[in-house]
Each structure stands twice: as structure tokens, then as C-alpha cells.
Write a protein that holds these residues in place. Structure first.
Motif, short mmCIF file in Angstrom:
data_model
loop_
_atom_site.label_atom_id
_atom_site.label_comp_id
_atom_site.label_asym_id
_atom_site.label_seq_id
_atom_site.Cartn_x
_atom_site.Cartn_y
_atom_site.Cartn_z
N ASP A 24 49.55 44.77 41.87
CA ASP A 24 48.98 44.89 40.52
C ASP A 24 47.56 45.42 40.65
OD1 ASP A 24 51.28 43.77 39.37
OD2 ASP A 24 50.50 41.74 39.66
N HIS A 25 47.26 46.54 40.03
CA HIS A 25 45.93 47.15 40.14
C HIS A 25 45.07 46.73 38.94
CE1 HIS A 25 46.85 49.77 43.61
NE2 HIS A 25 48.08 49.70 43.12
N HIS A 26 43.77 46.56 39.19
CA HIS A 26 42.85 46.04 38.19
C HIS A 26 41.67 47.00 38.00
CE1 HIS A 26 45.12 42.37 38.79
NE2 HIS A 26 44.79 42.38 40.07
N SER A 42 38.20 49.81 44.60
CA SER A 42 39.55 49.52 44.09
C SER A 42 39.79 48.02 44.18
CB SER A 42 40.62 50.28 44.89
OG SER A 42 40.68 49.80 46.23
N LYS A 54 43.04 45.16 43.64
CA LYS A 54 44.47 44.95 43.39
C LYS A 54 44.86 43.55 43.82
CE LYS A 54 45.87 46.96 47.84
NZ LYS A 54 46.69 48.00 48.51
#
Length: 453
Positions: free
Chosen positions: A103-105, A112, A114
């Protein structure tokens, strides 16, 4: 451990319980094999799960007969259970990668963030006898595919099922330590769970069993998922298709001999359709065939153990003594084996056993209510909160009523069931956590945040 056929009372087989040394060896294998298993590419684990589905289908008759001999479910229902396990494996073989993707945030420019999903380690599964394959596979298929390894403590009356399930994974090509069955009595669960090599536990069973495991796990700060008992309401509103509700309701109460946590147990019926529903419902109950579970066409086999039949009949007797009326059934059948007939009680007094306790057998309590609000109030008048069923021809009304019922799942114009595509679990005394779908496979993972600057 003796496996006794509840249809005949005869011993099927006898198994030696594992010694403390054998259990310790199993824990060590699980711990060692986990380190390699967690590094296996997800696609490899998915392919092995496909092989498990193939193994189940190739040997479904053998596995079904083992279930029937040990706990008494009709063999046709046992075959269907094996097929459902295979479908669960198919589901996770296809969808595990998507369920466990990162899940990327949002993060600052040049960085980055995640969340990745990493396995926890060996998970202890304490499982019941009523669906001796399905309960195990709905834990094992997602959890093993997520990279965990499993240790099964199955119910003591189904040791043959426990060893058969272990053989399924071995035959499909899994390393020895990835799934193992521990043949131990309940009093030996606590030291296994307390062992540092066990990282989490899941329980499907009674409230006392769940509380005991949760207490030990809490002392050691280990994750648990509990799927416990239920006293599911089956609400029939005034605009329901009464014939369909009665037919489905009879099966929802009597499938698997009524020995299901998600069986419909309390039938809450609007006064406008009460008489018609009760008449049709009684006809459906009386049409069910109780007999040899090895015979095709048998609808209900025996209760799984004689003492379970005795406990169920005690609940019925106490409720009748309190004022309930027996419409049909109500007495153990005069034949060899632990057979109890499909039973309907009306005029059920508040607080009597069939009203306030879980009845784990083919006994239905039927209530008459004046309106929708009274139906919802009665549906929620329980310490449990596993499932519920609502019957109405107005789908919007059904969804609205579903929103007012306190349960982990509510089905409108359908019986309550567990399905790999949707999360399953309860609230209140029915436990916590979820099995199946994406929620289930993410129960036993470390949701690790990775921030890269």
C-alpha cells in the motif's frame, strides 16, 4: 485418541497422542522451515496452493468418508465441504498477490512511503470438529500463502481428519514444517501457545475455549483471531416470500445436523405471516430424512457425540418446562447412535435455554413479533453477534434492517454462509478478527511501513 463413529458408537480407529518431545520437534521444524518459507516467491506459494486444490479434488471421496465416520455429517455434505476447501485454495492461489500487495502513501518529493505485508511466523490453529476440513482450510489457505507456517490442534474426536489434512499439504509438495498437526488434548494447548516459537493463534470454537486461548496469548502479547459461537436470528418480515424463507430457513437450521455456529437458531417472524411460515416451516422440518450418514439422500446424520445430544436435549427439556411448546421433534430417536430429530419450539419464554444459550443441534426457536422494530429488538437480544438473515421482498428495506442488526455479517434473502470472497467473523461474544477475503489473509501479517528518503 479414539475416533468413534457417532452413528454406531463403534470405535473407528485409535491414535497415539504426540509426546512432549514430538511436539517440541514439530515446533522446531516450524520455526526452522518458516525462515525458508517466508522467502519463497509468492507465485511459488500460489502454485503450491493450486496443487492443494488438485489433491483435495482427487481424493474428495476418501476425505469425505473420514469426516462422516468421525463426526457423523452426511457424506454428500462432507463431499461438498471438501469441494469448498478446494475453491478456497483456488481463490487465494489467484488473489493472494493482490491482497498482499504494498500500500503506497503520500510522502514528500524525493521520498516514498509504503506498507508491506510480512508473515509473522508459526501460527497455532485450534479448530473444531463440526466442519473438520473447512474450518482448517479457511485459516491455512490464506495464512500459509502469506508466508506463515501452521500448527493445527484439531478437536480430539477428529484425529483422522487432522492427519489427512497434514497429508494434503505434504502430497501437494509443501515442506514438512510448513503445516503440521499436533495430536494433543486441550489441556496441552497453553504451553504450546506460550512457546516463543509460536507467534499467533486462531481459534474457532466455544466461548470458553476462545477466552482461554486469548488469555494465554494476551499474557505473551501474541495476536489472536477468535471465531466463537452464535445464536443467529432469522428475521421474516411481513412482505417476505414465505415459502422461500421457510424452505431456506429449515436448511439453515438443520444443515450439518444443526451443528454450526452460523446456523439460523432464532426465527423472528412478523405476525402477519407467522401462521403461514410456521406451517410451511414445520412441513419442511418433517420432510427431512434422518438416517445413516453414509447413505445418499440422508439430510441429517447423528450428533457428533452422545454427550452433545444429551446437552441439547437438556436445553429443550428445560425450555419446555419453562413454558415452550414443542411443535415437532423434541425427543432423541429410539435407535442406535446419537440421533436427534429436527425440532421446533414456539411460545419460547425469555431467558430459557433455547432463548438465551446457543443450541448446537437441529432445534429452532420460533418467535412472533408485531412489527419491524420489535423484530430488530429481538434479533439483537443476544450476547452473540455472528450472523443474521433478513427476509423481505423490498431489497432497500432489507438493507436498512441489516444495518440495524448487530452482527459480523447479515444476509438478505439468503442463509448465512462463509465465502472466500467476503470477510467472515463476529462481534460481541462471537469473537473478533476476520477470516477470508483480503481481511483474512492480512490478519497474520506485520503491516510494516517502509519510508525511503
Amino acid at each position: 485418541m479414539d475416533a468413534v463413529n457417532p452413528a454406531t458408537g463403534e470405535r473407528v480407529d485409535s491414535y497415539d497422542a504426540h509426546t512432549e518431545h514430538e511436539v517440541d520437534d514439530a515446533l522446531e521444524r516450524a520455526s526452522v522451515d518458516f525462515e525458508d518459507w517466508r522467502e519463497r516467491p509468492m507465485r511459488d506459494r500460489e502454485r503450491l496452493l493450486e496443487s492443494v486444490a488438485d489433491t483435495l479434488r482427487e481424493n474428495e471421496g476418501e476425505y469425505a468418508e473420514t469426516m462422516t465416520r468421525e463426526m457423523g455429517k452426511p457424506v454428500e455434505q462432507a463431499v461438498a465441504e471438501v469441494e469448498k476447501c478446494a475453491l478456497c485454495c483456488d481463490h487465494y492461489a489467484e488473489h493472494a498477490s493482490a491482497y498482499l500487495g504494498a500500500d503506497h502513501h503520500p510522502s514528500p518529493p524525493g521520498s516514498s512511503a509504503k506498507t508491506v505485508h510480512e508473515p509473522l511466523g508459526p501460527v497455532l490453529a485450534v479448530m473444531p470438529w463440526n466442519f473438520p476440513f473447512w474450518q482448517v482450510f479457511r485459516f491455512a489457505a490464506p495464512s500459509l500463502t502469506a508466508g506463515n507456517v501452521g500448527l493445527l490442534k484439531h478437536a480430539s474426536n477428529v484425529p483422522g481428519c487432522a492427519l489427512a489434512i497434514e497429508s494434503v499439504f505434504r502430497d501437494a509438495g509443501y515442506p514438512e514444517g510448513v503445516f503440521q498437526s499436533l495430536l494433543i488434548p486441550s489441556e496441552r494447548v497453553e504451553p504450546v501457545l506460550a512457546d516463543d516459537r509460536v507467534r499467533a493463534a486462531t481459534v474457532t470454537g466455544s466461548g470458553p475455549a476462545g477466552r482461554a486461548v486469548a488469555a494465554t496469548a494476551g499474557d505473551h502479547l501474541k495476536k489472536t483471531v477468535l471465531e466463537l459461537g452464535g445464536s443467529d436470528p432469522f428475521v421474516v418480515l411481513d412482505d417476505a416470500d414465505v415459502a422461500a424463507a421457510a424452505e431456506t430457513g429449515a436448511w439453515a437450521r438443520n444443515q450439518n445436523g444443526g451443528q454450526s455456529c452460523i446456523a439460523a437458531k432464532r426465527f423472528v417472524v412478523h405476525t402477519d405471516v407467522y401462521d403461514e411460515f410456521l406451517r410451511r416451516f414445520t412441513d419442511e422440518f418433517e420432510s427431512l430424512v434422518v438416517g445413516d450418514p453414509m447413505d445418499d439422500g440422508t439430510d441429517l446424520g447423528p450428533q457428533a457425540r452422545p454427550e452433545l445430544l444429551s446437552d441439547l436435549h437438556d436445553q429443550v427439556t428445560a425450555s419446555v418446562d419453562a413454558g415452550a411448546t414443542v411443535v415437532t421433534g423434541g425427543e432423541p430417536l429410539d435407535r442406535a447412535g446419537a440421533f436427534y430429530p429436527p425440532t421446533i419450539l414456539t411460545d419460547v419464554p425469555e431467558g430459557c435455554p433455547v432463548d438465551s444459550e446457543e443450541t448446537f443441534g437441529p432445534v429452532a426457536a420460533v418467535y412472533e413479533v408485531a412489527d419491524e422494530s420489535s423484530a430488530v429488538e429481538l434479533a439483537n437480544d443476544t450476547e452473540f453477534g455472528l450472523g443474521a438473515s433478513v427476509w423481505t421482498e423490498d431489497r432497500d428495506r432489507g438493507e436498512r434492517v441489516a444495518g440495524r442488526i448487530d452482527a459480523g455479517c447479515v444476509y438478505v434473502n439468503q442463509l448465512v454462509k462463509s465465502d472466500p470472497r467476503v470477510p467472515f467473523g463476529g462481534v460481541n461474544d462471537s469473537g473478533y478478527g476476520r477470516e477470508l477475503a483480503g481481511a483474512g489473509i492480512r490478519e497474520f501479517v506485520n503491516r510494516k511501513t517502509v519510508w525511503v528518503e
